[in-house]
Structure formats: structure tokens, C-alpha cells
Motif scaffolding. Structure first.
Motif, PDB file in Angstrom:
ATOM      1  N   GLY A 154       0.789  -1.215   0.000  1.00 55.44           N
ATOM      2  CA  GLY A 154       0.000   0.000   0.000  1.00 55.44           C
ATOM      3  C   GLY A 154       0.826   1.272   0.000  1.00 55.44           C
ATOM      4  N   TRP A 155       2.136   1.153   0.136  1.00 54.13           N
ATOM      5  CA  TRP A 155       2.980   2.348   0.199  1.00 54.13           C
ATOM      6  C   TRP A 155       3.061   3.057  -1.140  1.00 54.13           C
ATOM      7  CZ3 TRP A 155       8.761   3.482   0.801  1.00 54.13           C
ATOM      8  CH2 TRP A 155       8.958   4.577   1.671  1.00 54.13           C
ATOM      9  N   GLY A 156       2.880   2.351  -2.228  1.00 52.57           N
ATOM     10  CA  GLY A 156       2.864   2.989  -3.538  1.00 52.57           C
ATOM     11  C   GLY A 156       4.221   2.981  -4.206  1.00 52.57           C
ATOM     12  N   ARG A 157       4.228   2.839  -5.540  1.00 49.32           N
ATOM     13  CA  ARG A 157       5.482   2.735  -6.280  1.00 49.32           C
ATOM     14  C   ARG A 157       6.287   4.027  -6.244  1.00 49.32           C
ATOM     15  NH1 ARG A 157       4.113  -0.760 -11.775  1.00 49.32           N
ATOM     16  NH2 ARG A 157       3.549  -2.705 -10.705  1.00 49.32           N
ATOM     17  N   PHE A 158       5.594   5.180  -6.314  1.00 49.94           N
ATOM     18  CA  PHE A 158       6.332   6.443  -6.322  1.00 49.94           C
ATOM     19  C   PHE A 158       7.081   6.636  -5.015  1.00 49.94           C
ATOM     20  CE2 PHE A 158       6.634  10.925  -5.146  1.00 49.94           C
ATOM     21  CZ  PHE A 158       7.456  11.386  -6.178  1.00 49.94           C
ATOM     22  N   ARG A 159       6.448   6.363  -3.887  1.00 44.97           N
ATOM     23  CA  ARG A 159       7.112   6.544  -2.600  1.00 44.97           C
ATOM     24  C   ARG A 159       8.259   5.554  -2.443  1.00 44.97           C
ATOM     25  NH1 ARG A 159       3.219   7.202   2.405  1.00 44.97           N
ATOM     26  NH2 ARG A 159       5.205   7.823   3.317  1.00 44.97           N
ATOM     27  N   GLN A 160       8.091   4.324  -2.959  1.00 39.81           N
ATOM     28  CA  GLN A 160       9.184   3.363  -2.899  1.00 39.81           C
ATOM     29  C   GLN A 160      10.357   3.836  -3.762  1.00 39.81           C
ATOM     30  OE1 GLN A 160       8.273  -0.870  -3.081  1.00 39.81           O
ATOM     31  NE2 GLN A 160       6.103  -0.447  -2.738  1.00 39.81           N
ATOM     32  N   TRP A 161      10.064   4.332  -4.947  1.00 43.50           N
ATOM     33  CA  TRP A 161      11.119   4.855  -5.819  1.00 43.50           C
ATOM     34  C   TRP A 161      11.806   6.042  -5.166  1.00 43.50           C
ATOM     35  CZ3 TRP A 161      11.525   9.740  -8.027  1.00 43.50           C
ATOM     36  CH2 TRP A 161      12.542   9.892  -8.984  1.00 43.50           C
ATOM     37  N   ASN A 162      11.034   6.940  -4.572  1.00 43.78           N
ATOM     38  CA  ASN A 162      11.584   8.109  -3.895  1.00 43.78           C
ATOM     39  C   ASN A 162      12.524   7.696  -2.763  1.00 43.78           C
ATOM     40  OD1 ASN A 162      11.334  11.170  -3.397  1.00 43.78           O
ATOM     41  ND2 ASN A 162      10.842  10.310  -1.404  1.00 43.78           N
ATOM     42  N   SER A 163      12.131   6.684  -1.993  1.00 48.09           N
ATOM     43  CA  SER A 163      12.945   6.199  -0.884  1.00 48.09           C
ATOM     44  C   SER A 163      14.251   5.604  -1.383  1.00 48.09           C
ATOM     45  CB  SER A 163      12.159   5.149  -0.090  1.00 48.09           C
ATOM     46  OG  SER A 163      12.977   4.548   0.897  1.00 48.09           O
ATOM     47  N   LYS A 164      14.192   4.847  -2.466  1.00 45.72           N
ATOM     48  CA  LYS A 164      15.404   4.195  -2.973  1.00 45.72           C
ATOM     49  C   LYS A 164      16.388   5.207  -3.569  1.00 45.72           C
ATOM     50  CE  LYS A 164      13.435  -0.394  -3.535  1.00 45.72           C
ATOM     51  NZ  LYS A 164      13.106  -1.512  -4.443  1.00 45.72           N
ATOM     52  N   VAL A 165      15.863   6.250  -4.225  1.00 43.48           N
ATOM     53  CA  VAL A 165      16.735   7.297  -4.749  1.00 43.48           C
ATOM     54  C   VAL A 165      17.416   8.031  -3.596  1.00 43.48           C
ATOM     55  CG1 VAL A 165      16.782   9.518  -5.949  1.00 43.48           C
ATOM     56  CG2 VAL A 165      15.497   7.605  -6.912  1.00 43.48           C
ATOM     57  N   ALA A 166      16.640   8.375  -2.573  1.00 50.26           N
ATOM     58  CA  ALA A 166      17.199   9.071  -1.420  1.00 50.26           C
ATOM     59  C   ALA A 166      18.263   8.216  -0.727  1.00 50.26           C
ATOM     60  CB  ALA A 166      16.088   9.428  -0.438  1.00 50.26           C
ATOM     61  N   THR A 167      18.019   6.911  -0.669  1.00 55.00           N
ATOM     62  CA  THR A 167      18.985   5.995  -0.063  1.00 55.00           C
ATOM     63  C   THR A 167      20.275   5.951  -0.876  1.00 55.00           C
ATOM     64  OG1 THR A 167      17.243   4.639   0.914  1.00 55.00           O
ATOM     65  CG2 THR A 167      19.394   3.595   0.609  1.00 55.00           C
ATOM     66  N   GLY A 237       8.952  20.254   0.694  1.00 51.53           N
ATOM     67  CA  GLY A 237       9.883  20.982   1.562  1.00 51.53           C
ATOM     68  C   GLY A 237      10.783  20.051   2.341  1.00 51.53           C
ATOM     69  N   GLN A 238      10.232  18.941   2.822  1.00 48.70           N
ATOM     70  CA  GLN A 238      11.038  17.971   3.556  1.00 48.70           C
ATOM     71  C   GLN A 238      12.057  17.310   2.637  1.00 48.70           C
ATOM     72  OE1 GLN A 238      11.348  17.470   6.606  1.00 48.70           O
ATOM     73  NE2 GLN A 238       9.464  17.970   7.703  1.00 48.70           N
ATOM     74  N   GLN A 239      11.682  17.065   1.398  1.00 48.63           N
ATOM     75  CA  GLN A 239      12.619  16.453   0.457  1.00 48.63           C
ATOM     76  C   GLN A 239      13.780  17.402   0.143  1.00 48.63           C
ATOM     77  OE1 GLN A 239       9.441  15.485  -2.401  1.00 48.63           O
ATOM     78  NE2 GLN A 239      10.053  13.353  -2.233  1.00 48.63           N
ATOM     79  N   LEU A 240      13.484  18.677  -0.002  1.00 49.20           N
ATOM     80  CA  LEU A 240      14.545  19.657  -0.239  1.00 49.20           C
ATOM     81  C   LEU A 240      15.433  19.790   0.992  1.00 49.20           C
ATOM     82  CD1 LEU A 240      12.514  22.404  -2.140  1.00 49.20           C
ATOM     83  CD2 LEU A 240      14.122  20.742  -3.109  1.00 49.20           C
ATOM     84  N   ALA A 241      14.819  19.724   2.173  1.00 50.43           N
ATOM     85  CA  ALA A 241      15.607  19.776   3.406  1.00 50.43           C
ATOM     86  C   ALA A 241      16.558  18.589   3.482  1.00 50.43           C
ATOM     87  CB  ALA A 241      14.679  19.793   4.622  1.00 50.43           C
ATOM     88  N   TYR A 242      16.115  17.433   2.994  1.00 45.12           N
ATOM     89  CA  TYR A 242      16.975  16.253   2.992  1.00 45.12           C
ATOM     90  C   TYR A 242      18.226  16.486   2.142  1.00 45.12           C
ATOM     91  CZ  TYR A 242      18.750  11.641   1.796  1.00 45.12           C
ATOM     92  OH  TYR A 242      19.573  10.562   1.573  1.00 45.12           O
ATOM     93  N   LEU A 243      18.057  17.130   0.993  1.00 40.47           N
ATOM     94  CA  LEU A 243      19.208  17.404   0.142  1.00 40.47           C
ATOM     95  C   LEU A 243      20.186  18.353   0.842  1.00 40.47           C
ATOM     96  CD1 LEU A 243      17.493  17.786  -3.347  1.00 40.47           C
ATOM     97  CD2 LEU A 243      18.679  15.790  -2.418  1.00 40.47           C
TER      98      LEU A 243
END
Length: 259
Positions: A154-167, A237-243
Motif C-alpha cells: 500500500g505504500w505505492g510505487r512512487f514513494r518506494q522509488w523516492n525512498s530508494k533514490v534518497a537511499t 519541503g522535507q525532500q529539499l531539506a533532505y538534500l
């Protein structure tokens, strides 16, 4: 991290609980009241079954959703403390506040939304407590990306892809498979030995992993589940903060290597 701590509701340990428990579990919250009863029940069922004494520190960013009254009620049956932050916001600083006040020999951080299985907590604690002469790992992660770990569909493909890129972007900082996990454990002395802590965003686990200089990292497989109640706090905003956070950590590592 701000040093201007505000007064908070202190609930002493329930009868029979030691003043210094084996484990302090830090749970940052913002409008998570509907998840807390199940989380606390499952958390203490898991620690009781493992023979661990524990306390839960709810660090709430002034949710005004009934969290205060709920924690007072939960504290009647479990060692729960509420730290209420009126003038500060953010998961990372909330986690640091709880870690600084935890009294356990092992410190654990987990999300309040039931995405992290409380039943895996004893395995994380065992990983850092150690049963051999080495004394266990410096840092233990509840990992989605090691054999046996998985993510709820249920987490969704986009969120999984986003997590793997961030990792992948964090690969130059650590060899851990899931360094961005929000479910982790470390010993009190490891936390005390961390370099200056100045997180940006919400990836406090990565901040601690890097600045503690952890050499032995254990990853305990978990099943990460999508929340069923409440709303996600992930924003652009949280994603930009991560960068920005990554940039600071790479600079920290470069400075440490040059010293």
C-alpha cells in the motif's frame, strides 16, 4: 538544537518499574493521538515478552488533538512520559529531545504511525546490547532493504522509488542498506559520543549514524507498513531539506577525514 526546553508533563514510572529502564523508546508525534493507544499496547507487550523494562517518551509538537489527556491516561497502566514542545517543531529535534531525556541503557527511536512494528524492538535492542565479547553493534536499524525486510504494498510505487533514490544519495556516507530508516537503536554512550548534532529535516537516524562514527551497524529486517490513520508528513519541503542535510553531512565527513 535549541536549549530552551519548556516544562513538560512528567509521569513517574509505574509501580515495579526501575528508575533506569533497559530501554527508552522515543516517539516524536504531531497529531498522532489516534495511533498511540495501539502503539503503546503493542510496544509494551513486546518488551514485556522479551523481559525488558522500558519507558516510552512521547515528544509532541503541540498537536492539540488530545495527546496530552491521552498520555495521562496511558501512563496509568504503562511507563509513559509526555514531553510537550510548545514553541519548537520538527521530527529530528523532537527525537533529539527525547534521546537527551531518555534514562535507558539503550535508546530507540520509532514513528508513531504504526509503520514500524513494535514487535521488532527487542531484536533491535539485542543487536546493540550484544551477547558476545564485542558488546554488540554500535547502531541497529529496523531495515526494509535487507533479506527478510519488506514494504507494505500500500505504500505505492512512487514513494518506494523516492525512498530508494534518497537511499542511493546517501551511499557515500554509509554502507547500510537502509540508512534513512526512522526505526533505530543505539547505546546511551554512543549517543553521548556523537559529534555536534545539527539536523536539517527529518532524517535524524542518518545524522546520528554519521556523527556517532558507528563502525558496526546491524540491520534487523522489518515489514514497513503504510499508515492507516492520520496523514503523512512527507512534503516537497522535507525532500529539499533532505538534500541540504546530505550536503552538510558530506561536508562533515570531509572535514573529519582531513583532520
Amino acid at each position: 538544537m535549541s536549549s530552551a526546553f519548556v516544562p513538560h508533563l512528567y509521569v513517574p514510572p509505574t509501580e515495579g518499574q526501575p528508575e533506569r529502564p533497559d530501554v527508552s523508546v522515543v516517539i516524536p508525534t504531531y497529531r498522532e493521538a489516534e495511533n498511540l493507544p495501539e502503539l503503546i499496547a503493542r510496544l509494551f507487550a513486546a518488551t514485556d515478552a522479551a523481559g525488558l523494562s522500558a519507558e516510552a517518551l512521547i515528544v509532541d509538537d503541540d498537536s492539540r488533538d488530545g495527546t496530552e489527556a491521552l498520555c495521562a491516561e496511558l501512563a496509568k497502566t504503562h511507563p509513559v512520559r509526555l514531553i510537550l514542545r510548545r514553541h519548537e517543531r520538527g521530527l529530528a529535534t523532537a527525537a533529539l529531545r527525547g534521546l537527551s531525556e531518555g534514562r535507558g541503557d539503550v535508546l530507540v527511536v520509532m514513528d508513531a504511525d504504526l509503520s514500524h512494528p513494535p514487535e521488532a524492538l527487542p531484536a533491535l535492542v539485542a543487536a546493540v546490547m550484544g551477547a558476545d565479547d564485542r558488546g554488540g553493534a554500535d547502531f541497529a536499524i529496523g531495515s526494509r532493504y535487507v533479506p527478510g525486510g519488506q514494504i507494505d504494498a500500500g505504500w505505492g510505487r512512487f514513494r518506494q522509488w523516492n525512498s530508494k533514490v534518497a537511499t542511493r544519495l546517501a551511499r557515500g556516507l554509509t554502507n547500510a542498506a537502509d540508512p534513512l530508516a526512522g526505526f533505530f537503536a543505539l547505546r546511551r554512550e554512543t549517543f553521548a559520543a556523537c559529534g555536534p548534532l545539527d539536523p536539517v529535516g527529518y532524517k535524524i537516524g542518518l545524522e546520528l549514524l554519521v556523527k556517532s562514527g558507528a563502525r558496526r551497524v546491524a540491520e534487523v529486517p522489518i515489514t514497513f507498513r503504510d499508515r492507516t490513520r492520520g496523514s503523512s508528513k512527507l512534503t516537497l519541503g522535507q525532500q529539499l531539506a533532505y538534500l541540504r542535510h546530505l550536503g552538510k553531512l558530506y561536508a562533515f565527513n570531509a572535514t573529519r577525514a582531513a583532520a
